[in-house]
Design a protein around this motif. Sequence first.
Motif, mmCIF file in Angstrom:
data_model
loop_
_atom_site.group_PDB
_atom_site.id
_atom_site.type_symbol
_atom_site.label_atom_id
_atom_site.label_comp_id
_atom_site.label_asym_id
_atom_site.label_seq_id
_atom_site.Cartn_x
_atom_site.Cartn_y
_atom_site.Cartn_z
ATOM 1 N N PRO A 168 0.717 -1.240 -0.043
ATOM 2 C CA PRO A 168 0.165 -0.148 -0.105
ATOM 3 C C PRO A 168 0.826 1.253 -0.173
ATOM 4 O O PRO A 168 2.014 1.427 0.503
ATOM 5 N N ALA A 169 0.538 2.195 -0.871
ATOM 6 C CA ALA A 169 1.278 3.425 -0.922
ATOM 7 C C ALA A 169 1.497 4.058 0.496
ATOM 8 O O ALA A 169 2.441 4.688 0.583
ATOM 9 N N PRO A 170 0.325 4.469 1.343
ATOM 10 C CA PRO A 170 0.676 5.040 2.518
ATOM 11 C C PRO A 170 1.756 4.269 3.460
ATOM 12 O O PRO A 170 1.998 4.921 4.472
ATOM 13 N N LEU A 171 1.859 2.979 3.211
ATOM 14 C CA LEU A 171 3.417 2.588 3.934
ATOM 15 C C LEU A 171 4.455 3.310 3.817
ATOM 16 O O LEU A 171 5.272 3.207 4.775
ATOM 17 N N GLY A 172 4.586 3.948 2.585
ATOM 18 C CA GLY A 172 5.739 4.848 2.356
ATOM 19 C C GLY A 172 6.082 5.957 3.294
ATOM 20 O O GLY A 172 6.912 6.509 3.392
ATOM 21 N N LEU A 173 4.731 6.218 3.798
ATOM 22 C CA LEU A 173 4.910 7.607 4.934
ATOM 23 C C LEU A 173 5.614 7.096 6.136
ATOM 24 O O LEU A 173 6.168 7.834 6.822
ATOM 25 N N MET A 174 5.765 5.760 6.294
ATOM 26 C CA MET A 174 6.888 5.350 7.503
ATOM 27 C C MET A 174 8.049 5.899 7.217
ATOM 28 O O MET A 174 8.662 6.151 8.345
ATOM 29 N N LYS A 175 8.647 6.026 6.339
ATOM 30 C CA LYS A 175 9.998 6.672 5.979
ATOM 31 C C LYS A 175 10.088 8.027 6.770
ATOM 32 O O LYS A 175 11.214 8.415 6.891
ATOM 33 N N TYR A 176 8.845 8.611 6.906
ATOM 34 C CA TYR A 176 8.907 10.019 7.444
ATOM 35 C C TYR A 176 8.254 10.007 8.987
ATOM 36 O O TYR A 176 8.595 11.071 9.408
ATOM 37 N N PHE A 177 7.207 9.298 9.041
ATOM 38 C CA PHE A 177 6.453 9.358 10.260
ATOM 39 C C PHE A 177 6.361 8.005 10.783
ATOM 40 O O PHE A 177 5.827 7.011 10.481
ATOM 41 N N LEU A 178 7.014 7.918 12.190
ATOM 42 C CA LEU A 178 7.097 6.691 12.981
ATOM 43 C C LEU A 178 6.970 6.943 14.409
ATOM 44 O O LEU A 178 8.053 6.639 15.079
ATOM 45 N N PRO A 179 5.870 7.466 15.006
ATOM 46 C CA PRO A 179 5.738 7.734 16.480
ATOM 47 C C PRO A 179 6.047 6.494 17.204
ATOM 48 O O PRO A 179 5.410 5.450 17.100
ATOM 49 N N ARG A 180 7.005 6.740 18.371
ATOM 50 C CA ARG A 180 7.251 5.417 19.127
ATOM 51 C C ARG A 180 5.954 4.932 19.625
ATOM 52 O O ARG A 180 5.959 3.819 20.064
ATOM 53 N N VAL A 181 4.880 5.758 19.916
ATOM 54 C CA VAL A 181 3.755 5.484 20.789
ATOM 55 C C VAL A 181 3.177 4.081 19.748
ATOM 56 O O VAL A 181 2.531 3.429 20.561
ATOM 57 N N LEU A 182 3.245 3.971 18.681
ATOM 58 C CA LEU A 182 2.837 2.891 18.004
ATOM 59 C C LEU A 182 3.265 1.488 18.078
ATOM 60 O O LEU A 182 2.817 0.443 17.490
ATOM 61 N N MET A 183 4.592 1.511 18.542
ATOM 62 C CA MET A 183 5.600 0.525 18.322
ATOM 63 C C MET A 183 4.843 -0.804 19.110
ATOM 64 O O MET A 183 4.889 -1.920 18.767
ATOM 65 N N ARG A 184 4.358 -0.774 20.190
ATOM 66 C CA ARG A 184 3.636 -1.765 21.132
ATOM 67 C C ARG A 184 2.695 -2.475 20.044
ATOM 68 O O ARG A 184 2.668 -3.655 20.104
ATOM 69 N N SER A 185 1.892 -1.623 19.664
ATOM 70 C CA SER A 185 0.821 -2.339 18.750
ATOM 71 C C SER A 185 1.124 -3.330 17.645
ATOM 72 O O SER A 185 0.550 -4.153 17.369
ATOM 73 N N TYR A 186 2.444 -2.597 16.816
ATOM 74 C CA TYR A 186 2.964 -3.068 15.581
ATOM 75 C C TYR A 186 3.651 -4.584 16.427
ATOM 76 O O TYR A 186 3.570 -5.574 15.511
ATOM 77 N N LEU A 187 4.503 -4.642 17.453
ATOM 78 C CA LEU A 187 5.109 -5.705 17.910
ATOM 79 C C LEU A 187 4.451 -6.924 18.770
ATOM 80 O O LEU A 187 4.688 -7.874 18.569
ATOM 81 N N ALA A 188 3.303 -6.399 19.299
ATOM 82 C CA ALA A 188 2.594 -7.184 20.281
ATOM 83 C C ALA A 188 1.923 -8.468 19.483
ATOM 84 O O ALA A 188 1.975 -9.715 20.169
ATOM 85 N N PRO A 189 1.651 -8.541 18.216
ATOM 86 C CA PRO A 189 1.012 -9.789 17.636
ATOM 87 C C PRO A 189 2.269 -10.832 17.565
ATOM 88 O O PRO A 189 1.685 -11.878 17.504
ATOM 89 N N ALA A 190 3.372 -10.278 17.847
ATOM 90 C CA ALA A 190 4.333 -11.503 17.560
ATOM 91 C C ALA A 190 4.517 -12.512 18.784
ATOM 92 O O ALA A 190 5.003 -13.468 19.089
ATOM 93 N N TYR A 191 3.696 -11.769 19.967
ATOM 94 C CA TYR A 191 3.964 -12.712 21.054
ATOM 95 C C TYR A 191 2.500 -13.092 21.468
ATOM 96 O O TYR A 191 1.592 -12.333 21.303
ATOM 97 N N ALA A 192 2.494 -14.245 22.005
ATOM 98 C CA ALA A 192 1.426 -14.940 22.682
ATOM 99 C C ALA A 192 0.777 -14.359 23.757
ATOM 100 O O ALA A 192 -0.374 -14.231 23.932
#
Length: 297
Positions: A168-192
């Motif tokens: 998806p094109a909006p994923l390209g925005l990650m190069k400019y915008f990546l607030p740390r507050v989002l990281m837990r929601s990104y990583l949590a699915p990797a953990y049971a």
Amino acid sequence: MTAAIIGTGIWAWTPDRSRSQLEKQYWDPSTRYIEVGGTSIRVRESGDLQAPAVILLHGFGSSLETWEPWAQSLSTRYRVLRFDFPGSGLSEPDRTGGYTDARSLELIEQLMDKVGLANATLIGNSMGGRIAWRFAAAFPSRVHKLVLISPDGFASPGFEYGKRPNVPAPLGLMKYFLPRVLMRSYLAPAYADPTRLSDSVIDRYYDLLLAPGNRAAMISRMQQMMLEEPIPILRQIGCPTLLLWGRKDRLIPFSNSADYVRALPNARLVEFPDLGHVPHEEAPDESLKPLELFLAQ
């Protein structure tokens, strides 16, 4: 409204971190850069250089730090080599711009040549697992044993054989915008059990995503990925293979393990009923036990 949008953009704006700053945090005496295939790769090596070798391959968006607890234990008996794929951790983005599986196999072969390894046991998680089994099929004489931890490779929604995914094109925005507050929601699915995901692990993933060029490299790797029908390739692998898989894996389903067991000529499966996609991070002591038994056989 305009002021609010501008304010949100300023808040979310996330520039790269300097390499020198990150090296101060994520470096130790066992770490070095090695020029491989024209690209500078961060490598960490420990254990007896004369001992049997294991090479640890991390997953997408991860780094060599994901293996830290395992590496410390394995280094008492083995030569342990781990590295960051180009555009991950502190390895620089690939100077060729190539992030295909074929390029990854080429880099592993050249890295083994550089450090003087004729063969080794390959241990890979997720994307690293896919690259590990593809390397074992392409270079059978160089792989003593194979360990696949919830490996990638079979088709799934959005990832078809012979087609590059639609990123998806909006994923390209990650190069400019990546607030740390989002990281837990990104990583949590990797953990049971997401409560096992510590702030220090989140900080590590976040910091290294901000290494110069890493976010653009991640997007390029996604855009260049093309799955091949795995069964004909897997059937070529004759070395002893151990599959480690968490039953609560929410990223690559545990049911895929049966496909691997059917296709691999010499494989066995160990399942973890209460673990997810990264058992070596979520429960390193528990998940290490079957690996140690396998390596000792």
